[in-house]
Design a protein around this motif. Structure first.
Motif, PDB file in Angstrom:
ATOM      1  N   LEU A   2       0.845  -1.042  -0.055  1.00  0.00           N
ATOM      2  CA  LEU A   2      -0.091   0.091  -0.063  1.00  0.00           C
ATOM      3  C   LEU A   2       0.848   1.305   0.045  1.00  0.00           C
ATOM      4  O   LEU A   2       0.386   2.162  -0.740  1.00  0.00           O
ATOM      5  CB  LEU A   2      -0.967  -0.014   1.442  1.00  0.00           C
ATOM      6  CG  LEU A   2      -2.227  -0.812   1.402  1.00  0.00           C
ATOM      7  CD1 LEU A   2      -2.787  -1.136   2.709  1.00  0.00           C
ATOM      8  CD2 LEU A   2      -3.178  -0.474   0.114  1.00  0.00           C
ATOM      9  N   LEU A   3       1.975   1.313   1.045  1.00  0.00           N
ATOM     10  CA  LEU A   3       2.817   2.470   1.215  1.00  0.00           C
ATOM     11  C   LEU A   3       3.393   2.613  -0.268  1.00  0.00           C
ATOM     12  O   LEU A   3       3.684   3.743  -0.786  1.00  0.00           O
ATOM     13  CB  LEU A   3       3.976   2.253   1.850  1.00  0.00           C
ATOM     14  CG  LEU A   3       3.254   2.539   3.497  1.00  0.00           C
ATOM     15  CD1 LEU A   3       4.214   2.270   4.401  1.00  0.00           C
ATOM     16  CD2 LEU A   3       2.672   3.809   3.397  1.00  0.00           C
ATOM     17  N   LEU A   4       4.044   1.338  -0.998  1.00  0.00           N
ATOM     18  CA  LEU A   4       4.765   1.565  -2.045  1.00  0.00           C
ATOM     19  C   LEU A   4       3.804   2.180  -3.252  1.00  0.00           C
ATOM     20  O   LEU A   4       3.991   3.103  -4.102  1.00  0.00           O
ATOM     21  CB  LEU A   4       5.099   0.116  -2.747  1.00  0.00           C
ATOM     22  CG  LEU A   4       6.567  -0.053  -3.270  1.00  0.00           C
ATOM     23  CD1 LEU A   4       7.539   0.554  -2.317  1.00  0.00           C
ATOM     24  CD2 LEU A   4       6.843  -1.573  -3.542  1.00  0.00           C
ATOM     25  N   ILE A   5       2.475   1.750  -3.543  1.00  0.00           N
ATOM     26  CA  ILE A   5       1.577   2.331  -4.452  1.00  0.00           C
ATOM     27  C   ILE A   5       1.397   3.974  -3.912  1.00  0.00           C
ATOM     28  O   ILE A   5       1.465   4.656  -5.034  1.00  0.00           O
ATOM     29  CB  ILE A   5       0.316   1.535  -4.175  1.00  0.00           C
ATOM     30  CG1 ILE A   5       0.457   0.241  -4.709  1.00  0.00           C
ATOM     31  CG2 ILE A   5      -0.903   2.524  -5.277  1.00  0.00           C
ATOM     32  CD1 ILE A   5      -0.888  -0.597  -4.437  1.00  0.00           C
ATOM     33  N   ALA A   6       1.194   4.305  -2.747  1.00  0.00           N
ATOM     34  CA  ALA A   6       1.185   5.502  -2.299  1.00  0.00           C
ATOM     35  C   ALA A   6       2.111   6.547  -2.718  1.00  0.00           C
ATOM     36  O   ALA A   6       2.080   7.689  -2.663  1.00  0.00           O
ATOM     37  CB  ALA A   6       0.775   5.550  -0.761  1.00  0.00           C
ATOM     38  N   SER A   7       3.349   5.693  -2.909  1.00  0.00           N
ATOM     39  CA  SER A   7       4.545   6.597  -3.121  1.00  0.00           C
ATOM     40  C   SER A   7       4.805   7.133  -4.565  1.00  0.00           C
ATOM     41  O   SER A   7       5.654   7.733  -4.936  1.00  0.00           O
ATOM     42  CB  SER A   7       5.723   5.937  -2.730  1.00  0.00           C
ATOM     43  OG  SER A   7       6.080   4.720  -3.677  1.00  0.00           O
ATOM     44  N   PHE A   8       3.815   6.884  -5.299  1.00  0.00           N
ATOM     45  CA  PHE A   8       3.809   6.984  -7.102  1.00  0.00           C
ATOM     46  C   PHE A   8       3.178   8.480  -7.026  1.00  0.00           C
ATOM     47  O   PHE A   8       1.850   8.597  -6.414  1.00  0.00           O
ATOM     48  CB  PHE A   8       3.221   6.137  -7.716  1.00  0.00           C
ATOM     49  CG  PHE A   8       4.176   4.899  -8.329  1.00  0.00           C
ATOM     50  CD1 PHE A   8       5.036   4.965  -9.122  1.00  0.00           C
ATOM     51  CD2 PHE A   8       4.014   3.837  -7.478  1.00  0.00           C
ATOM     52  CE1 PHE A   8       6.115   4.309  -9.288  1.00  0.00           C
ATOM     53  CE2 PHE A   8       4.802   2.765  -7.675  1.00  0.00           C
ATOM     54  CZ  PHE A   8       5.899   3.015  -8.832  1.00  0.00           C
ATOM     55  N   GLU A   9       3.499   9.325  -7.754  1.00  0.00           N
ATOM     56  CA  GLU A   9       3.018  10.782  -8.043  1.00  0.00           C
ATOM     57  C   GLU A   9       1.679  10.536  -8.749  1.00  0.00           C
ATOM     58  O   GLU A   9       0.512  11.106  -8.491  1.00  0.00           O
ATOM     59  CB  GLU A   9       4.000  11.569  -8.597  1.00  0.00           C
ATOM     60  CG  GLU A   9       3.607  13.107  -8.454  1.00  0.00           C
ATOM     61  CD  GLU A   9       4.256  13.999  -9.268  1.00  0.00           C
ATOM     62  OE1 GLU A   9       5.466  13.555  -9.681  1.00  0.00           O
ATOM     63  OE2 GLU A   9       4.147  15.129  -9.199  1.00  0.00           O
ATOM     64  N   GLY A  10       1.773   9.725  -9.768  1.00  0.00           N
ATOM     65  CA  GLY A  10       0.892   9.318 -10.824  1.00  0.00           C
ATOM     66  C   GLY A  10      -0.383   8.710 -10.092  1.00  0.00           C
ATOM     67  O   GLY A  10      -1.633   9.080 -10.438  1.00  0.00           O
ATOM     68  N   PHE A  11      -0.366   8.041  -9.125  1.00  0.00           N
ATOM     69  CA  PHE A  11      -1.262   7.197  -8.407  1.00  0.00           C
ATOM     70  C   PHE A  11      -2.137   8.477  -7.757  1.00  0.00           C
ATOM     71  O   PHE A  11      -3.340   8.322  -7.758  1.00  0.00           O
ATOM     72  CB  PHE A  11      -0.907   6.379  -7.379  1.00  0.00           C
ATOM     73  CG  PHE A  11      -1.971   5.844  -6.510  1.00  0.00           C
ATOM     74  CD1 PHE A  11      -2.790   4.900  -6.912  1.00  0.00           C
ATOM     75  CD2 PHE A  11      -1.939   6.394  -5.163  1.00  0.00           C
ATOM     76  CE1 PHE A  11      -3.468   4.476  -6.072  1.00  0.00           C
ATOM     77  CE2 PHE A  11      -3.114   5.823  -4.355  1.00  0.00           C
ATOM     78  CZ  PHE A  11      -3.853   4.922  -4.995  1.00  0.00           C
ATOM     79  N   TRP A  12      -1.633   9.436  -7.234  1.00  0.00           N
ATOM     80  CA  TRP A  12      -2.326  10.475  -6.374  1.00  0.00           C
ATOM     81  C   TRP A  12      -3.032  11.229  -7.368  1.00  0.00           C
ATOM     82  O   TRP A  12      -4.214  11.712  -7.145  1.00  0.00           O
ATOM     83  CB  TRP A  12      -1.382  11.300  -5.821  1.00  0.00           C
ATOM     84  CG  TRP A  12      -1.083  10.547  -4.392  1.00  0.00           C
ATOM     85  CD1 TRP A  12       0.200   9.915  -4.218  1.00  0.00           C
ATOM     86  CD2 TRP A  12      -1.915   9.954  -3.217  1.00  0.00           C
ATOM     87  NE1 TRP A  12       0.196   9.207  -2.800  1.00  0.00           N
ATOM     88  CE2 TRP A  12      -1.012   9.152  -2.339  1.00  0.00           C
ATOM     89  CE3 TRP A  12      -3.100  10.118  -2.990  1.00  0.00           C
ATOM     90  CZ2 TRP A  12      -1.503   8.728  -1.056  1.00  0.00           C
ATOM     91  CZ3 TRP A  12      -3.677   9.572  -1.680  1.00  0.00           C
ATOM     92  CH2 TRP A  12      -2.821   8.741  -0.943  1.00  0.00           C
TER      93      TRP A  12
END
Lengths: 184, 609
Positions: free
Chosen positions: B453-463
């Motif tokens: 979850l944290l790894l996904i959250a660390s992408f700028e594009g995801f946010w």
């Protein structure tokens, strides 16, 4: 009485049922074959397989139409009895009612009743030898202008399919069929 | 001291005299011999039983193959023969099976192999006979009660030959019978499912015997699974009508099976749930959560009946049966927090009534289910009952998952991040004192999910993608989320001792930190994605140092892997020059070798000391 004797008596009873049950079935169907009236229905076939019962020719019998003045007599999914008349294009329905007569066939109304009803016939599968089924299918599908019929004997609502013929020749035995109606 | 020395000692101390010593010793020897003989006999018996099982299985398979061979041989057509010859030939296998059955009953009455083989042969012979006769008269089996005739003719074999495998054959035939579609279904007795039901009821004496004796063991277990599955499957296949009525019938069947599985009749002495009870419980939970994903239940259509639609009879019957079982259960047992969940069968009823009368029952249902699940968790934690904690957790999970299913809001990711957290924080009461410093496989899976979850959250594009979801949650949904969060906080307060005890509270802290950080990410207008990478890196380094101190190579490499993963993710993300990225990768790679080298060295050092 000992349990074993009891078991044995029960077993004999069950065995008799197992062996005689099909006889009733056979008797009913034999009666249709003996005294039923033969009709010929036009077909367009394909050929699939049944795991328990073997190879069969799937009979694509076109639905028949029946014209009536009072369709309110019938409801959808009713069980009805149809009487037929033979002509050179295959059998036609002459009368449809809720009462059984000698040469009528039991049917289910799948379509909604109206003045011109389409009636689906219950002839769907014709079982035959594995290799023969393929050749029969081939022969039947060769030309659409051929006169292909399934021969059905009808008695008291019940029916038995006896033969498939193409241009007056039986596809099971290869001999010309006896029925005179066809050759007009 | 062995017995001889002890007796000698007793004689010397003048407690007993010499003849007594001799007699006692002789008796001891005789008993010892007998005991060893008994043990030998028992082990031989066990071996025999095992061998027997193998032979039974092999012979059953053999008979099945032979029987299918016969069916195949005859399923070919045979147009050259006359109709009477065909009929006689088709009756032949039944004749043989009758002879075999009689021989079995007369001569091999207690021989399991003969009984089972004869039963299966009887089934297959009758089947091939019927198939052939229907074929001779050009009758398709599906339109002519083929399976009903087959099953009815063979059912007596179950009792006559006391055969277990015949029961399975019969059950399969009953299920197949539901696929048949005869033309005339105007009367109740002409409908396939009615036939199947009657045939199944003839098996009830067999099941009653099996479930009271609980012997043989394997069949007792198997049928606890098979019978509910068969009935549920049959219900799905044969009930015609709206989705909601199928749901109701399935729910009632499963609830009944759960109640039956945990009734006095079936339950085990130590009260561990039986297979049937577990199956029923899982099924009931699944069917309860199914409603969460549908806002329009349409129970008002439940009474719209077509002709020949008999499902409306079953609903009150099954409901009455369920109520009867609950009442019977609570007449013998006191109501306590351990068995309160039995009243589960009553949960949907007020909502169904509400939906039926046109009121929107969906929100009330959501909140009731949530509160019930939270209460179940609370009581189960006190009882340390894992059979109740995990199903209740499953319910809560599905409630959390069902919220993003209906609304596309930016808070959805926060909701997902709550799931691994609750799976760590709530079952903590099950962790035993002696395991307080170890992580189970479950804990590691939870940890991996949190890292993911944290790894996904660390992408700028995801946010950027998350912020484009513009639907807002209604106040009701927000209050649901609040209840969940408050529940988690209350749970932390309640379980604070155990949480702090387990791995020094590190995991608990981390589990709380992840949703909080993701919530901040969801709410803040500025991008804080770098925070997550930094956090992951810090965690990786902390674990690395921790493992280096304990000289644990696996954990150290896992921590290095985590750091490497974060770096790889940033490789796609950050706008750095290729030289810097190259140098970073070389640094990570060499740090793997360096850390391993250091740990191995410290190990050697420890070994020397």
């Amino acid at each position: 009485m000992k349990t074993r004797t009891k078991l044995l008596i029960a077993l004999i009873f069950i065995s008799i049922i197992q062996l005689t049950f099909p006889l009733f079935f056979i008797a009913a169907k034999e009666r249709v074959l003996e005294t039923g009236k033969e009709y010929l229905f036009r077909i367009q076939p394909v050929d699939p397989y049944d795991f328990f019962q073997g190879r069969y020719v799937s009979l694509n019998v076109p639905s028949l139409t029946y014209t009536t003045d009072n369709p309110d007599e019938f409801k959808r999914f009713d069980i009805v009895y149809a009487e037929f008349e033979q002509d050179s294009l295959g059998a036609k329905i002459t009368h449809l009612s809720h009462t059984k007569t000698e040469h009528s066939l039991k049917l289910k109304l799948y379509a909604k009743p109206n003045n011109k009803m389409r009636i689906r016939l219950p002839f769907r599968r014709f079982f035959m030898e594995e290799y023969k089924a393929k050749t029969v299918e081939h022969k039947l599908s060769r030309s659409a202008s051929d006169k292909n019929y399934v021969h059905v004997k009808i008695l008291n609502g019940d029916f038995v399919m006896t033969d498939i013929s193409s241009n007056g020749k039986s596809l099971i035995t290869g001999k010309p069929v006896k029925s005179t109606v066809l050759l007009q | 001291m062995n017995l001889k020395d002890f007796l000698e000692d007793c004689r010397e101390e003048k407690i007993i005299d010499q003849p007594t010593v001799d007699r006692m010793y002789a008796h001891f020897l005789a008993r010892d011999k007998q005991r060893s003989l008994n043990a030998q006999k028992q082990s031989q018996l066990n071996e025999n039983r095992q061998n027997n099982g193998l032979i039974i299985a092999v012979s059953i398979i053999g008979v099945l193959l032979i029987g299918f061979g016969i069916i195949y041989l005859f399923a070919h057509n045979w147009d050259n023969l006359s109709r009477s010859t065909k009929t006689l030939l088709s009756l032949l296998p039944v004749f043989v099976s009758v002879i075999v059955n009689t021989y079995t009953v007369v001569k091999k009455k207690d021989n399991v192999i003969w009984q089972e083989s004869a039963a299966i042969f009887s089934f297959l012979a009758t089947g091939s006979m019927l198939a052939l006769i229907l074929q001779i008269y050009q009758l398709p089996g599906i339109e002519n009660y083929f399976f009903s005739y087959w099953c009815v003719l063979c059912l007596p074999v179950v009792y006559l030959l006391k055969s277990h495998s015949a029961v399975f054959c019969a059950m399969i035939l009953m299920l197949l019978n539901l696929t048949s579609n005869p033309m005339d279904q105007s009367a109740l007795y002409k409908i396939p499912w009615f036939g199947s039901l009657i045939m199944f009821s003839t098996l009830i004496p067999y099941f009653k015997r099996l479930f009271t004796l609980r012997q043989p063991d394997t069949l007792y277990m198997l049928h606890q699974l098979f019978v509910p599955l068969l009935i549920c499957f049959s219900a799905v296949v044969s009930v015609s009508g709206s989705e909601s009525s199928v749901w109701l019938i399935l729910f009632l069947i499963l609830a009944n099976f759960h109640l039956f599985g945990s009734s006095i009749f079936l339950r085990t002495k130590d009260r561990t749930p039986t297979i049937m009870a577990i199956l029923g419980y899982v099924g009931v939970s699944l069917s309860l959560t199914y409603l969460l994903f549908k806002e329009n239940w349409r129970f008002e259509t439940i009474l719209q009946v077509e002709t020949h639609d008999y499902r409306l009879i079953f609903i009150p019957i099954l409901f009455g049966l369920g109520i009867f079982q609950v009442v019977r259960y609570f007449s013998k047992e006191k109501i306590s927090t351990q068995n309160l969940y039995k009243l589960l069968i009553l949960i949907p009823i007020p909502f169904l009534v509400m939906d039926y009368s046109g009121i929107n029952a969906f929100p009330a249902y959501q909140i009731t289910l949530l509160i019930v699940a939270c209460l179940a968790v609370h009581f189960a934690q006190n009882n340390k009952d894992q059979w109740q904690i995990y199903p209740a957790l499953g319910l809560i999970t599905v409630i959390i998952l069902s919220l993003p299913f209906t609304v596309g809001s930016s808070l959805n990711f926060f909701l997902f991040s709550l799931i691994p957290t609750i799976y760590y924080l709530i079952p903590i009461s099950l962790v035993e004192e002696k395991n307080k410093n170890t992580l189970t496989a479950g804990h590691i899976i939870i940890l991996c999910f949190q890292f993911l979850l944290l790894l996904i959250a660390s992408f700028e594009g995801f946010w950027i993608a998350v912020k484009t979801l513009h639907q807002t949650l209604s106040t009701f949904q927000l209050s649901l989320i609040t209840i969940i969060c408050v529940g988690i906080i209350l749970n932390v307060i309640k379980m604070r001792k155990q949480l702090l005890n387990h791995v020094n509270g590190m995991l608990a802290l981390f589990s709380l930190l992840v949703p909080v950080l993701i919530w901040i990410g969801c709410m803040s207008s500025i991008g804080i994605e770098h925070l997550y990478s930094i956090l992951l890196l810090i965690i990786g380094i902390v674990i690395l140092i921790f493992s280096a101190k304990k000289s644990n190579l696996t954990v150290a490499n896992l921590a290095l892997g985590l750091i490497g993963l974060v770096m790889v993710c940033r490789f796609f993300d950050l706008k750095m020059s290729l030289t810097v990225k190259g140098i970073l990768f070389i640094l990570i790679g060499s740090s793997f070798f360096f850390a391993n080298y250091l740990i191995l060295k410290s190990r050697k050092h420890e070994n020397k000391n």
